[in-house]
Motif scaffolding. Structure first.
Motif, short mmCIF file in Angstrom:
data_model
loop_
_atom_site.label_atom_id
_atom_site.label_comp_id
_atom_site.label_asym_id
_atom_site.label_seq_id
_atom_site.Cartn_x
_atom_site.Cartn_y
_atom_site.Cartn_z
N MET A 1 1.00 1.59 1.18
CA MET A 1 -0.37 1.42 1.62
C MET A 1 -0.88 0.06 1.13
SD MET A 1 -3.84 3.68 1.05
CE MET A 1 -3.34 4.33 -0.48
N ILE A 2 -1.73 -0.55 1.94
CA ILE A 2 -2.44 -1.78 1.59
C ILE A 2 -3.93 -1.42 1.61
CG2 ILE A 2 -2.89 -4.19 2.19
CD1 ILE A 2 0.04 -3.85 1.80
N THR A 3 -4.62 -1.69 0.52
CA THR A 3 -6.04 -1.31 0.43
C THR A 3 -6.96 -2.47 0.77
OG1 THR A 3 -6.26 -1.91 -1.89
CG2 THR A 3 -5.46 0.33 -1.42
N ARG A 4 -8.19 -2.13 1.08
CA ARG A 4 -9.19 -3.15 1.36
C ARG A 4 -9.45 -4.02 0.13
NH1 ARG A 4 -12.60 -5.18 5.55
NH2 ARG A 4 -13.45 -6.99 4.50
N SER A 5 -9.43 -3.43 -1.05
CA SER A 5 -9.67 -4.24 -2.26
C SER A 5 -8.53 -5.25 -2.46
CB SER A 5 -9.86 -3.36 -3.50
OG SER A 5 -8.70 -2.62 -3.78
#
Length: 163
Positions: A1-5
């Protein structure tokens, strides 16, 4: 997963770092102007990962160590660049999609992508977008008088991206 933060942290880092640029060896029919890149990470067909740590903080290195990220680079499209209609090639260890993080968009009306269905992508600085560049034909333009700059992340097609 790649997060917005993580994406926001990458944007801040890319916005404030001076990267060395190298000419991309595109085929002559690919674009009407030179496109320069500075790569940060590459995963080859044998799944060997290389991270260029020189310009990275520890937190940026940690983000790039995510095995979901196959390629990371700064791309500079100079004034008047037109990229011909194409699908991105199968060059990594698995199918991918691209996260485009706009660093500099000089004119929203003159900087865009057109997809094979006729839809148009317009960018906002710092606002990431995810595209299936391997699967859908597209072309792009920077018809402004200034350079347009992106941070590109090619991630495994199955990666969840939280925007």
């Amino acid at each position: 997963m790649i997060t917005r933060s993580e994406i926001d942290e990458l944007f801040e880092w890319a916005s404030t770092t001076k990267f060395p640029l190298y000419k991309l060896n595109n085929p002559e029919h690919y674009s009407n102007k030179r496109i320069d890149y500075s790569w940060n990470k590459l995963v080859d067909h044998k799944n060997k990962s290389t991270i260029r740590r020189k310009f990275m903080t520890e937190s940026i290195i940690k983000i790039h160590q995510n095995p979901e990220i196959l390629w990371s680079a700064i791309g500079v499209f100079y004034a008047g660049t037109k990229v011909s209609k194409h699908k991105d090639p199968d060059i990594f260890s698995c199918p991918y999609k691209r996260i485009q993080i706009p660093i500099k968009i000089p004119d929203r009306d003159k900087c865009y992508m057109i997809w094979e269905d006729g839809s148009k992508t317009i960018w906002e600085v710092g606002e990431p977008q995810v595209h299936n560049v391997m699967d859908i034909a597209h072309n792009g333009c920077n018809l402004s008088d200034e350079e347009m700059i992106f941070l590109f992340l090619d991630v495994k097609k199955t990666t969840e991206v939280k925007l």
